[in-house]
Design an enzyme around this catalytic site. Structure first.
Site, PDB file in Angstrom:
ATOM      1  N   PRO A 174      29.188 -29.951  48.428  1.00 19.95           N
ATOM      2  CA  PRO A 174      28.209 -28.880  48.233  1.00 19.95           C
ATOM      3  C   PRO A 174      28.666 -27.881  47.178  1.00 19.95           C
ATOM      4  CG  PRO A 174      28.566 -29.271  50.563  1.00 19.95           C
ATOM      5  CD  PRO A 174      29.605 -30.066  49.825  1.00 19.95           C
ATOM      6  N   GLU A 175      27.733 -27.450  46.351  1.00 17.37           N
ATOM      7  CA  GLU A 175      28.028 -26.456  45.338  1.00 17.37           C
ATOM      8  C   GLU A 175      27.319 -25.151  45.714  1.00 17.37           C
ATOM      9  OE1 GLU A 175      27.605 -28.001  41.342  1.00 17.37           O
ATOM     10  OE2 GLU A 175      28.104 -30.020  42.015  1.00 17.37           O
TER      11      GLU A 175
END
Length: 288
Positions: A2-3
């Site tokens: 996840p960013e």
């Protein structure tokens, strides 16, 4: 992994469903899920018992909620971590690692589910005087481009001094946080920059343009709930994001560039992949 947009979506969910609630019990089912809490699972549970969850905050890809005046609960999702708000009566997930129950009658609890156990929760001392309870272990993480305190001039100066290539710089969390492989490729495509462009060649206007596109692509991703290529990234309600349908570069090898029609190329890069348009993002002479 996840960013920033995916983590921000989770942060918003925590603010809505967890902030303001008081912990009744915290149960650790797998010690790796609290390995960053060096005092161990029992201490982790003891520190949370009776704690009031504060407002959820984020810096880059890290989340935290203040639990006392000088302690905060930090979350790092890793590659497959999920923070889910579930009914207390719901069956336990296969990879449930931590369960946090609250002293209220809402009937929901917070669960940390992590298939690969690269993520985890931990309690840390906050930076003295930090109004948001920033964990001291995150003090070295740079501001992200969606942060009101992000300093574009300071970022440009640091970028030029780094003497590296632009994509490596974007993934350096001490320069700018929250940008990962996917959104780096997307922002570079929008800015028409090759991933091997030397940072020393970046002018102030080009840096400003790049930062603008980083903000735009992250804003678009936030509006779509983030990017989900499989079931591992989900919001606190278990829903996946759908920004992957709008990606212009990442994951589109051999598909036509949406701008010029040239097939998108993929190249191995730092044990990952970089996607780019060879016409819109020509290889810099120094990298060819």
């Amino acid at each position: 992994m996840p960013e920033l947009p995916e983590v921000e979506v989770v942060r918003r969910g925590l603010s809505r469903w967890v902030s303001g609630r008081t912990v009744e019990t915290a149960t650790v089912f797998h010690p790796r899920a609290v390995r960053r809490h060096l005092a161990g699972p029992e201490d982790f549970a003891a520190r949370l018992k009776g704690a009031a969850m504060g407002e959820a905050h984020r810096r880059g890809k890290y989340l935290w909620l203040p639990v006392t005046e000088d302690l905060s609960l930090m979350a790092h999702l890793g590659m497959s971590g999920q923070l889910l708000v579930q009914p207390e009566t719901a069956a336990a997930e296969t990879h449930l690692r931590i369960r946090i129950r609250f002293q209220d009658t809402l009937g929901t609890e917070l669960r940390f589910v992590d298939q690969r156990t690269f993520g985890g929760l931990s309690v840390h001392e906050a930076v003295p005087g930090a109004a948001d309870g920033l964990p001291a272990v995150l003090a070295h993480i740079a501001r992200d481009p969606l942060d009101d305190s992000f300093d574009e001039d300071a970022f440009h100066t640091a970028l030029r001094r780094k003497r590296t290539t632009i994509k490596r710089a974007l993934l350096d969390q001490s320069l700018i946080s929250g940008v990962g492989n996917i959104y780096a490729d997307e922002a570079l495509w929008r800015t028409r920059l090759h991933y091997e462009r030397p940072t020393a060649s970046m002018t102030r206007p080009r840096t400003a343009e790049l930062v603008t596109h980083i903000r735009e692509v992250m804003g678009d991703a936030l509006a779509a709930g983030g990017t989900s290529f499989d079931s591992l990234y989900v919001n606190v309600n278990g829903e996946s994001g759908y920004f992957d349908r709008s990606l212009d570069a990442y994951g589109r090898e051999d598909e036509p560039c949406r701008r010029c029609g040239t097939p998108i190329r993929r190249r191995p890069w730092m044990n990952r992949s970089s996607y780019f348009c060879p016409r819109c993002q020509p290889v810099p002479r120094s990298a060819s």
